[in-house]
Scaffold this motif. Structure first.
Motif, mmCIF file in Angstrom:
data_model
loop_
_atom_site.group_PDB
_atom_site.id
_atom_site.type_symbol
_atom_site.label_atom_id
_atom_site.label_comp_id
_atom_site.label_asym_id
_atom_site.label_seq_id
_atom_site.Cartn_x
_atom_site.Cartn_y
_atom_site.Cartn_z
ATOM 1 N N ILE A 1183 0.743 -1.326 0.010
ATOM 2 C CA ILE A 1183 0.100 0.236 0.031
ATOM 3 C C ILE A 1183 0.946 1.405 -0.094
ATOM 4 N N THR A 1184 1.785 1.296 0.877
ATOM 5 C CA THR A 1184 2.716 2.283 0.880
ATOM 6 C C THR A 1184 3.482 2.616 -0.622
ATOM 7 N N ALA A 1185 3.888 1.510 -1.283
ATOM 8 C CA ALA A 1185 4.635 1.743 -2.474
ATOM 9 C C ALA A 1185 3.599 2.083 -3.578
ATOM 10 N N ASN A 1186 2.551 1.465 -3.547
ATOM 11 C CA ASN A 1186 1.462 1.504 -4.866
ATOM 12 C C ASN A 1186 0.342 2.981 -4.562
ATOM 13 N N LEU A 1187 -0.008 2.814 -3.532
ATOM 14 C CA LEU A 1187 -0.941 3.814 -3.328
ATOM 15 C C LEU A 1187 -0.710 5.156 -3.108
ATOM 16 N N GLY A 1188 0.430 5.123 -2.024
ATOM 17 C CA GLY A 1188 1.346 6.328 -1.882
ATOM 18 C C GLY A 1188 2.161 6.973 -2.766
ATOM 19 N N TYR A 1189 2.944 6.150 -3.631
ATOM 20 C CA TYR A 1189 3.833 6.412 -4.487
ATOM 21 C C TYR A 1189 3.479 6.152 -5.920
ATOM 22 N N GLY A 1190 2.471 5.486 -6.260
ATOM 23 C CA GLY A 1190 2.151 4.992 -7.498
ATOM 24 C C GLY A 1190 0.880 5.612 -8.073
ATOM 25 N N TYR A 1191 -0.246 5.308 -7.249
ATOM 26 C CA TYR A 1191 -1.436 6.086 -7.704
ATOM 27 C C TYR A 1191 -1.741 7.418 -7.019
ATOM 28 N N GLY A 1192 -1.009 7.734 -5.800
ATOM 29 C CA GLY A 1192 -1.027 8.706 -5.332
ATOM 30 C C GLY A 1192 -2.300 8.999 -4.385
ATOM 31 N N VAL A 1193 -3.187 8.033 -4.175
ATOM 32 C CA VAL A 1193 -4.279 8.295 -3.525
ATOM 33 C C VAL A 1193 -4.194 8.149 -1.940
ATOM 34 N N PHE A 1194 -3.095 7.866 -1.515
ATOM 35 C CA PHE A 1194 -2.919 7.575 -0.190
ATOM 36 C C PHE A 1194 -1.685 8.586 -0.108
ATOM 37 N N ALA A 1195 -1.234 9.004 1.330
ATOM 38 C CA ALA A 1195 -0.237 9.861 1.520
ATOM 39 C C ALA A 1195 1.061 9.215 1.227
#
Length: 1584
Positions: A1183-1195
């Motif tokens: 989640i850190t890698a993909n949503l935070g730094y991939g999709y940008g939908v998480f911090a």
């Protein structure tokens, strides 16, 4: 005179006409019909599930196949067992001959390498065949030797005899209880000659002098050993037969007057057939002619060696002789042979002194070696009988006969193959009937097109066409398949005699009871009262069960949609012929002129119905095909004959015809005279019906007068806007009702007594749901909608002979408002009412969707049927859409509609006569949505029957095949079979849904399997029961006591990033209320609590340069309180809340992040490690890698580099984890005694279409790019080869110089093994499939797979979370198998909700019971080393980007109260019970103490301790929540919940005690697969 010469001379005097005479007759009773395939030609899955490489895999990969083709996927039969058996059912064959892939079962060729998954594949195939009444005939070896054995010499190595014996032994022991016919080898001559002689076939050895003869020698010995193994060990108990399938041409002398050519032809037969047959069937040795010829050539050709024939010992001869229970014969062609002396050329022709030729007059086909010479088969059979089977007295089985066509030729209309089979089968019949040869079986080669060795896919032998360009590998019957099934059905070449129908519903003997008029609204509103207040969980909870025996499974069609032949054989035009032939009427100017051409394809349609195994087929009669002008003065006998053929064919196959008399295709001549608006149509329709009853009624026992008269009345078919929409529909409906009644009475008066059938009418209705079921006028509107659609026709027929009062009242009032002197709705006389009432023996309903209805005032003018109803309709938007606008798949409406019919119409017997879903033309065979549709709708019908007592008797799918879909033409398809309307032959190809529907029919519904059944047993002592939270989600105190900013503080304060602009500033205020949290934990009776440390609370700037002791003190106090409560802390170092100060320096994209985390971890270990024994480095790094730094939908919200950012971040996270692990291992483990690992998340993935290798491959990628991304390096030392290969190749294709996936340096190998257990977060499962993102350089494009949910999976409050308990067990088993059975701690598992709070959260109880039970199965059945389970989460909290909209908690947090009180939900109590029981006690063992209620006087620890005083001038009201459907205050709800739960526990104990008294069971509880290892390394774990 030799046997050969005898046979040749007996036929040599035949004239050409005598040779080609066609024999009319039948094969002997009991003759066996078969069709064949071979493993390497059809299976594919060349490396799936541990299969070893074969010589044909190697051969293809070396580019030896046509156009570099390989058998890697072939027909994908490895994934399509049900599909292939579906084809076989259509063929009607008794047997299916297939081969077993040696390398799939023994990858190395030896028993020690057994692949259980390979064996399970053949188990599944054999069992599926037997379930369909098809006997498996198994060939042990058809050319595909394991490459590992070939590397050791293959068939030239004598040790292979023992290896084959072992392989055969295993197959006999594993499958022999079900397989009764075995071929040891098929066409071994091809192996010896082409594989090891000429080298044309795999393994490509070119040694005709030595190797070719050695191979035969070893094959013969291998065959004999296998036969003896069977005879010695298995024959007595299994009772099967073992033989060998030998291939041979028939040889004729080129010059019939030349003795030399005659001798040469006999030598040809001995060098081909006798080489193998003579040792087995005569004397255990090679034929004398072969031996003497080879010896003669050795002498002639010295010193050159042209052949070296091995010698059998006497013992070997005795061992080989007589080792066959039948003579299997593969035969394809014949040759003309002449003598050719003096050559010393290697190979059979040179050594045998003969040459082969073909007669130029023989037909040529798409093959350079097969020429159709059917009379050669008869002669060959006579020769085999005379030369071989007369000695051993065994029967002959023709085990292979067929011919190829070229790949770019005619795909479906393979008339050459039809003629080939017709003539060859007839020659076999002559050999049996005329010559007395004992032939007992005939086998066509082959079931479907396949990989033909060196010819690849360029030559096609199949009865079914396989599209090798499509990844679905669809199979479509060719003309030859229909021809062969016809021969099988006739058992030769005589006419069929129809059977009588074996089932039809019981005829009505008494008139249906008169019911009172329906009230306004009707009493049937009880359906809305019973169902409309259901929660989504209650509405969608899947039901497992079966329909009663005799339930009528059917499929439907209609004349105009499928028949075609619009003007064939005297048929008259119908209104649809006229309408569609007018340009612009239908998209693409489509017409039904040809449609599916069913008028000329009765056998093709019967083939589909047989394959489906339906019990009934609903079709309609074309009125204008029988009466071209609509009147009985114009009978068209050709049309009558067509329906007779169809009906007789159905009855022959035990399929009940359900015949619709009128399905919208009115003869144009009648329409020209006013059509249904003409009252004379009542008598005219009766004339037509009377004729049909008298003509077909001796065989048809189920009649439907009209299909959907509603559509006819509204002039929807064909569209013909009535001149007066306020009157014409009512007038037409009036005539239709009277016409129906008259036909019913005609049947009753003239035919019922002698024919005993049923008559009904098929009505249609959408279910309607009131917009607000709590508003009476909305209920009335919904009832009115049903009365106007269904009641319009059903009320007169099933109640009292008149229209419903709601309709009469509504139309009458509207007519008054319009100033009309009388109602626009016609009236029935009392006599007509009595005549109409009760004119249906059963209730037939067509239904597809559900609508939402609201009350609406409509304009009185202009008058119309629509405005008369005074209501509005809209879609039910929460259900899946379909390709037809406004026709959503709202399955739960089916149950309610059936209940409404039951309540409204006196509980009649009901048949669902149409139900289905459309797909667009682009969806050919992979119709996943249709399988979902059936899974949902049929289950709702099952609920209605089993749970509600609805008398449902049958269900019919619409439709059998894609067809002309009225106003949509061919742009929509409802079929179970795809029809290619661009191909003149209209080929029919089964879709995935056809197999799925067949499985439902076989199961008679959805029987509960072991997957769904509750399993009773216990987790190991010391099992770690836990619940969890995370710092940012619960703590609040975002700037308290020196805490620094985290990336989530920053991110959540940006507008639009979080739902409702929520943030975690206060969250659950656990920073100040942690003692209340501990009290909650104590009430749950957990032994563990998983929490996370806020990095920025301890280190405000992220570094050890500034330690915030106040922040550390929070965790000291919390952990101390936990330990004091005997609760062990399970601490996560990082749960997504990176200090913003570190993000400002590059965050996890910076290589420095590894050191930052190492230092942070070191500090925490040193300060808290004496109290904490379980550590997690990272929570869900994916989640850190993909949503935070991939999709940008998480911090931190970075989404501008999705092709590199996630990989870089993941790389650093993995290295940071490893460094922290090593710090703990090196510096703290010995003195602190804890364990440390990482928690990974994964959604288990099933293939969207499990019969499709492409989807199975997508699952593998989904897994490796998700779970394997982190698990593979940590548990195996590096990224998986799949991930490295894919990213590298796509990076280079994108023009990059190297892979976007970073590499680990040699020094970073210390990553491998940095785990003490496997931490797993799991919530849901998905269906994965291949997705092509083109040239995008992103993580998703690299993964190349996408996912969807199954429609039947229960939903939650999160769009991504569906309830799939079985996936949990499968995932646990996968981790065990893939990563060496590590100890597993489930560190998160739970379900969300959104919307109003309901403390009685039954959906969460259901979730935990089922998921935890699957974990128990994984432990006790699968041997998974699961050590702990953690429920997510302790309480409702801040759910990241969803804010507070989604809640997972066992405790409700009242956010409307500033003190944030926590209230337990029902799930908290249930979870406590599971913990107290440490699993699931077996009720048959009697009441268990863990189920006893808490002792009187104990209370749940208070969770409302006040830490601050709130001053306010207005009293704070306790918020209302929903509890058992009522709005109550929180305190009242809490009290009620406790009382309810106490009663539940008391009830459970009482029920368990009663069960115990009844059963007095003595069985012991299940025990774990392995001894449990304690969680703690330094002390004994407290038993819960």
């Amino acid at each position: 005179m030799s046997s050969y010469e005898n046979v040749w001379r007996s036929f040599s005097s035949q004239s050409p006409s005598e040779r080609h005479d066609f024999l009319i007759g039948s094969f002997p009773e009991g003759f066996q019909w078969s069709v064949s395939s071979e493993s390497f030609k059809v299976e594919g899955g060349w490396s799936e599930d541990g299969k070893g490489e074969t010589i044909w895999d190697r051969f293809g990969h070396q580019g030896h196949g046509f156009d570099n083709q390989t058998a890697d996927l072939a027909c994908d039969s490895y994934n399509k067992v049900d599909y292939d058996v579906h084809l076989l059912r259509g063929l009607l064959t008794n047997n299916y001959q297939f081969s077993i892939s040696w390398a799939r079962i023994f990858p190395t060729g030896h028993r020690g390498s057994l692949s259980e998954k390979g064996a399970l594949y053949y188990d599944h195939l054999i069992n599926t065949l037997l379930q369909s009444g098809i006997e498996p005939v198994v060939t042990l070896y058809h050319w595909d030797l394991p490459q590992a054995l070939q590397d050791n010499g293959g068939w030239t190595n004598p040790t292979i005899v023992e290896a084959f014996k072992d392989f055969a032994d295993f197959c006999f022991s594993r499958f022999g209880d079900r397989v009764k016919t075995w071929n040891t080898f098929s066409s071994p001559w091809v192996v010896s000659h082409s594989g090891y002689g000429s080298g044309e076939h795999a393994p490509g050895v070119k040694d005709p002098v030595v190797a070719s003869y050695e191979v035969t020698h070893n094959i013969l010995k291998s065959h004999a050993e296998a036969w003896h193994v069977y005879s010695d060990r298995y024959r007595k108990q299994q009772g099967g037969r073992v033989g060998i399938a030998l291939n041979s041409d028939w040889a004729e002398p080129l010059n019939t007057s030349s003795p030399q050519d005659l001798e040469a032809a006999e030598r040809y037969m001995n060098f081909m057939l006798g080489w193998f047959a003579h040792p087995i069937f005569v004397d255990g040795d090679y034929p004398a002619i072969l031996k003497s010829q080879i010896e003669q050539k050795r002498q002639e050709c010295q010193p050159a060696e042209v052949a070296r024939l091995p010698v059998f010992t006497e013992a070997e001869k005795q061992r080989i002789k007589g080792t066959a229970d039948f003579f299997g014969l593969n035969h394809y062609t014949s040759r003309l042979i002449n003598e050719s002396r003096g050559s010393c050329v290697q190979g059979p022709h040179g050594v045998g002194d003969f040459q082969s030729h073909v007669d130029p007059n023989w037909p040529t086909i798409d093959s350079d070696w097969i020429h159709p010479v059917p009379w050669g088969l008869r002669r060959l059979l006579n020769y085999v009988s005379s030369q071989y089977t007369s000695v051993t007295k065994v029967p002959i089985y023709i085990t292979g006969n067929g011919m190829p066509t070229y790949y770019d030729g005619e795909r479906f209309n393979d008339t050459e193959r039809v003629n080939f089979l017709k003539s060859y089968i007839n020659e076999a019949m002559k050999a049996i009937i005329v010559d007395g040869v004992d032939v007992q079986r005939y086998t066509v080669q082959s079931l479907m097109d396949g990989f033909e060795g060196p010819q690849g896919y360029s030559q096609r032998f199949g009865l079914h066409y396989v599209n090798f360009e499509g990844m679905n590998r669809p199979r479509t019957p060719k003309a030859s398949a229909y021809f062969y099934s016809h021969v099988v059905e006739m058992n030769g070449f005589e006419n069929l005699r129809p059977r009588s129908v074996s089932y039809f519903p019981k005829s009505m003997t008494t008139k249906r009871q008169v019911l009172s008029p329906s009230e306004v609204p009707s009493r049937s509103k009880v359906v809305w009262e019973n169902f409309s207040h259901q929660t989504n969980f209650q509405r969608k909870l899947y039901y497992y069960g079966t329909f009663p025996e005799g339930f009528q499974w059917g499929v439907s069609s209609s004349a105009y949609q499928i028949e075609g032949g619009w003007n064939a054989d005297g048929k008259g035009p119908s209104v649809w012929d006229t309408f569609t032939q007018k340009p612009g009427s239908i998209p693409n100017n489509d017409t039904g002129d040809i449609a599916c051409n069913s008028y000329n394809k009765v056998e093709e349609d019967l083939n589909m119905l047989r394959a489906l195994r339906v019990k009934s087929y609903r079709f309609s009669l074309s009125w204008s095909r029988i009466f071209p002008n609509g009147r009985n003065t114009s009978v068209n006998q050709m049309g009558v004959d067509y329906y007779n053929r169809l009906i007789n064919g159905l009855l022959t196959h035990n399929i009940t015809p359900m015949v619709t008399l009128y399905y919208w295709d009115l003869p144009q001549a009648l329409h020209d005279n006013g059509g249904w608006d003409n009252v004379n149509m009542i008598d005219i329709f009766n004339e037509f019906s009377d004729f049909c009853f008298s003509t077909f009624g001796d065989r048809v026992k189920f009649w439907i007068t009209f299909n959907q008269p509603y559509s006819i009345a509204l002039s929807q078919v064909p569209p013909n806007e009535p001149a007066d929409p306020g009157v014409a529909p009512y007038r037409i409906a009036h005539n239709l009702l009277k016409a129906h009644a008259k036909v019913y009475h005609t049947y009753s008066d003239k035919y019922r007594e002698t024919q005993g059938g049923l008559v009904s009418i098929s009505l249609n209705a959408d279910w309607v749901e009131p917009k607000d079921p709590n508003v009476p006028r909305e209920i009335a509107a919904a009832d009115r909608a049903l009365q106007f659609q269904l009641g319009w026709f059903a009320h007169p027929i099933f109640r009292n002979g008149d229209y419903p009062d709601a309709m009469k009242w509504q139309v009458g009032n509207k007519s008054d408002l319009q100033g009309l002197p009388m109602s626009r709705l016609p009236t029935f006389t009392d006599q007509e009412k009595a005549y109409i009432q009760g004119t249906a023996d059963v209730f037939c309903i067509n239904s597809y969707t559900t609508k939402i209805v609201r009350y609406m005032t409509t304009w009185p003018t202009p008058p119309s049927y629509e405005t008369d109803q005074e209501l509005g309709k809209e879609e039910e938007t929460s259900s899946p859409g379909t390709v037809i606008g406004g026709q959503r798949a709202v399955s739960w409406g089916m149950r309610r509609l059936l209940n409404w019919i039951k309540e409204e119409y006196g509980d009649p017997d009901i048949y669902i006569t149409e139900n289905g879903i459309a797909s667009d033309p682009g969806t050919t065979v992979d119709d996943t949505d249709r399988t979902f549709f059936f899974k949902m709708y049929i289950d709702e019908a099952l609920k209605a029957h089993n749970l509600d007592g609805v008398r449902l008797k049958g269900y019919s799918v619409n439709s059998l095949m894609d067809s002309f879909e009225w106003l949509s033409g061919y742009t929509r398809g409802f079929g179970l079979y795809h029809v290619d309307f661009k191909d003149p032959s209209r080929p029919r190809t089964p879709k995935r849904s056809a197999n799925y529907y067949n499985q439902i029919i076989m199961d008679n519904g959805f029987p509960e399997t072991e997957v769904e059944k509750m399993f009773y047993g216990y987790f190991p002592d010391g099992f770690a029961w836990s619940t969890s939270t995370a710092s940012y989600q619960v703590e609040g105190g975002w700037r308290a006591d020196g805490k620094g900013l985290s990336i989530w503080d920053q991110f959540s304060h940006l507008p639009g990033k979080i739902a409702n602009d929520d943030n975690g500033d206060i969250a659950c205020n656990s920073y100040n209320k942690f003692m209340e949290d501990v009290s909650m934990l104590k009430s749950l009776e957990v032994g563990y609590y998983r929490l996370s440390i806020s990095w920025s609370r301890v280190l405000p700037d992220g570094t050890i340069n500034s330690i915030n002791e106040a922040g550390l003190n929070l965790y000291h106090r919390l952990i101390d309180a936990l330990l004091a409560a005997n609760i062990q802390p399970h601490v996560t170092l990082y749960h997504w809340d990176l200090p913003q100060a570190l993000q400002d320096k590059g965050g996890w994209e910076s290589d420095l992040s590894v050191q930052w985390f190492k230092e942070y971890a070191d500090l925490i270990f040193s300060r808290l490690g004496d109290k904490v024994k379980l550590w997690i480095t990272f929570n869900e790094p994916y989640i850190t890698a993909n949503l935070g730094y991939g999709y940008g939908v998480f911090a931190p919200g970075i989404g501008d580099r999705p092709g590199t950012g996630p990989y870089i971040v993941a790389h650093n996270l993995i290295k940071a984890h490893a460094e922290a692990w090593h710090v703990y291992n090196d510096e703290y483990r010995s003195k602190q005694g804890g364990i440390i690992s990482i928690t990974l998340n994964y959604d288990y993935a099933y293939p969207r279409n499990p019969t499709k290798q492409e989807d199975n491959d997508a699952v593998a990628r989904y897994l490796q790019f998700f779970l394997g991304w982190y698990a593979h390096p940590i548990f195996k030392g590096d990224y998986s080869e799949v991930m490295k290969k894919v990213v590298r190749e796509r990076s280079l294709e994108g023009g990059l110089p190297k892979s976007r996936l970073p590499e680990f340096t040699p020094s970073e190998i210390r990553i491998n093994g940095t785990h003490d257990y496997f931490g797993l977060n799991h919530y849901t499962s998905v269906l994965a499939f291949k997705a092509d993102y083109g040239n995008q350089q992103t993580y998703d494009a690299d993964r190349g797979s996408a996912s969807i949910p199954d429609w039947s999976w229960l939903e939650s409050g999160s769009v991504w979370l569906r309830v799939t308990p079985d996936g949990f067990r499968r995932l646990l088993k996968f981790i065990k198998d893939e990563y060496g059975n590590p100890p597993i701690y489930v560190t998160e598992n739970g379900i969300s909700e959104r919307g109003p709070v309901d403390l009685n959260d039954i959906h969460r109880i259901h979730f935990y019971e089922n998921y935890i039970n699957q974990a128990l199965k994984a432990y006790l059945i699968d041997g998974v080393d699961i050590r702990g389970y953690t429920a997510w989460s302790l309480m409702d909290n801040y759910e990241w980007a969803s804010g507070y909209e989604e809640t997972f908690g066992l405790f409700f947090v009242n956010r409307s109260d500033p003190s944030l009180p926590r209230v337990p939900k029902a799930s908290a109590k249930r979870y406590t019970t599971i913990i107290r029981c440490n699993g699931f006690p077996d009720p048959s063992q009697g009441p268990h103490h863990c189920l006893a209620p808490e002792p009187e006087g104990t209370t749940t620890p208070s969770t409302t301790t006040t830490t601050t005083t709130v001053t306010t001038t207005t009293p704070i009201q306790s918020p209302g929540v929903r509890f058992l459907g009522m709005e109550v205050s929180l305190p009242d709800a809490a009290v009620a919940l406790n009382i309810l739960f106490s009663f539940s526990i008391i009830g459970a104990v009482a029920a368990a005690f009663m069960t115990f008294q009844c059963l007095r069971a003595t069985k012991r509880s299940k025990q774990p697969a392995a001894e449990n290892i304690n969680l703690r390394t330094d002390e004994k774990v407290t038993t819960l």
